[in-house]
Motif scaffolding. Sequence first.
Motif, PDB file in Angstrom:
ATOM      1  N   LEU A  89     -10.772   2.942  -1.303  1.00 27.82           N
ATOM      2  CA  LEU A  89     -11.283   3.820  -0.237  1.00 27.82           C
ATOM      3  C   LEU A  89     -11.610   3.010   1.020  1.00 27.82           C
ATOM      4  N   SER A  90     -12.129   1.788   0.824  1.00 29.59           N
ATOM      5  CA  SER A  90     -12.438   0.955   1.985  1.00 29.59           C
ATOM      6  C   SER A  90     -11.166   0.472   2.677  1.00 29.59           C
ATOM      7  N   ASP A  91     -10.074   0.298   1.913  1.00 25.60           N
ATOM      8  CA  ASP A  91      -8.788  -0.058   2.517  1.00 25.60           C
ATOM      9  C   ASP A  91      -8.217   1.106   3.311  1.00 25.60           C
ATOM     10  N   ARG A  92      -8.553   2.314   2.916  1.00 27.46           N
ATOM     11  CA  ARG A  92      -8.008   3.502   3.598  1.00 27.46           C
ATOM     12  C   ARG A  92      -8.876   3.954   4.759  1.00 27.46           C
ATOM     13  N   SER A 139     -18.521  -5.683   0.609  1.00 28.55           N
ATOM     14  CA  SER A 139     -19.034  -6.755   1.467  1.00 28.55           C
ATOM     15  C   SER A 139     -18.105  -7.961   1.435  1.00 28.55           C
ATOM     16  N   PHE A 140     -17.574  -8.288   0.268  1.00 27.52           N
ATOM     17  CA  PHE A 140     -16.632  -9.400   0.169  1.00 27.52           C
ATOM     18  C   PHE A 140     -15.359  -9.097   0.944  1.00 27.52           C
ATOM     19  N   ALA A 141     -14.903  -7.835   0.892  1.00 31.92           N
ATOM     20  CA  ALA A 141     -13.727  -7.455   1.664  1.00 31.92           C
ATOM     21  C   ALA A 141     -14.013  -7.549   3.164  1.00 31.92           C
ATOM     22  N   GLU A 356      -5.249  -4.881   1.731  1.00 28.78           N
ATOM     23  CA  GLU A 356      -5.449  -4.908   0.287  1.00 28.78           C
ATOM     24  C   GLU A 356      -6.728  -5.636  -0.130  1.00 28.78           C
ATOM     25  N   GLN A 357      -7.528  -6.073   0.844  1.00 26.96           N
ATOM     26  CA  GLN A 357      -8.732  -6.833   0.498  1.00 26.96           C
ATOM     27  C   GLN A 357      -9.721  -5.986  -0.302  1.00 26.96           C
ATOM     28  N   GLY A 358      -9.842  -4.716   0.052  1.00 22.00           N
ATOM     29  CA  GLY A 358     -10.745  -3.843  -0.698  1.00 22.00           C
ATOM     30  C   GLY A 358     -10.274  -3.642  -2.125  1.00 22.00           C
TER      31      GLY A 358
END
Length: 441
Positions: A89-92, A139-141, A356-358
């Motif tokens: 969801l964070s990637d989108r 947070s890491f993403a 793709e980090q998320g």
Amino acid sequence: MQNELTELTQEPPASEVTVRPRAGRAALAFIFATVFFDTLGFGIIIPVLPGLVVSFAGGDTARGAEVFGLFGTVWALMQFLFAPLLGALSDRYGRRPVLILSAIGLGIDYMIMALAPNLAWLFVGRVVSGITSASFTVSFAYVADTVPGERRAGAYGMIGSIWGVGFIVGPLVGGLLGALGPRVPFWGAAAFSLASAAYGLAVLPESLPKKLRHPLSLRKANPVGSLGMIRARTGLAGFLTVNFLNFLAFQVLPSVYVLYAAYRYGWGYATVGAALALVGACNIVVQGLLVQRFVSRFGEHIALLVGLVSGTVGFVIWGLAPNSLLFMIAIIFYAPIGFVQPAVQGLMTRRVGPSEQGQLQGINGSLMGLTGVIGPTLFTLIFAFFIGAQAPFSLPGAPFLLSALLMIGSLILAAKVTRVATKSALPRDFKALTLDDTVQG
């Protein structure tokens, strides 16, 4: 903290072409703050949640312990199932809305538990908490989006040290609030989570530009569907396996550390608490002060190997220590394990694209949740077997020695995957990355 933010957010050399946004100090300060607030919230309820569960179980401590163990398993299972979805969801939709909604969800969860009239409602609260505990993975993403590749390990180290501070301060605050009533700490945890959400609404910029966002695929946004991305990136499966073995070995500490120390050395609550506080303090020093300096001088590969060796040595000493003094000294040998997570995170984030980090961090969160399901049962059963009459010989330190074996496996695999050249595995959308993120063979 100010010096660390300055070092992490300074501009890269002029020779590097930058096409994605850089994090300002306010943005990274928020990431560090939200990790602290969320960890503080988790820590605050530690002193009172078991007692509340026992009270709902009619005062039956044995029954309460069974239910409490079930709560922990369900929380970890929710993290295993939903971390990939939240990462996707964070990637989108971007990191900002997921971080803010996660903080709001945790706040609501703590309020549910503060008002819970019975075990069923308390159970619902733990399920919600497991689902919405996305702040760490996202947070890491966010860090991967905004911090240059060679400085990411330092940023991840800061997150790890802040996590340690939260787990030292949280139970202390929870104990003080618990003196006012068993429900008060839950309201305190809710206040911290909602304060984190309000802070994010006020100062947090989005780190992932719309042009770099990835369409949401529910087929991939789950633990099984994530395997496709893992297979497509050379070396990524190896690093994720290293992470899984490391996460699983760590589970011995929350599972049997207290039981083992009491059984073998006769430690009481105060001594065990002091030892665990020392573990946390060493983690803060290593991740907050040493990671960036060590990685800058020796590189992430060496930092990863050194951390795994130190973890192995620490577990062996814990498993075999004949007296309390050597058991305490083992904490010092174990401390450099704090290099592992920042180093392996820095290496993995270079192997996937910005969209793709998320998903990557969701996979990591899922692996952590899976070890939270497996580890407590595995290590407690081994401990019980080797102190029982049915054991071929008495070996109360067997759980720690098993963790040492897991670390040795992780070390061997890490030595192998860090030698693999991965330039041919770069995804096509890496054109959006800066030159500092180019994967080194």
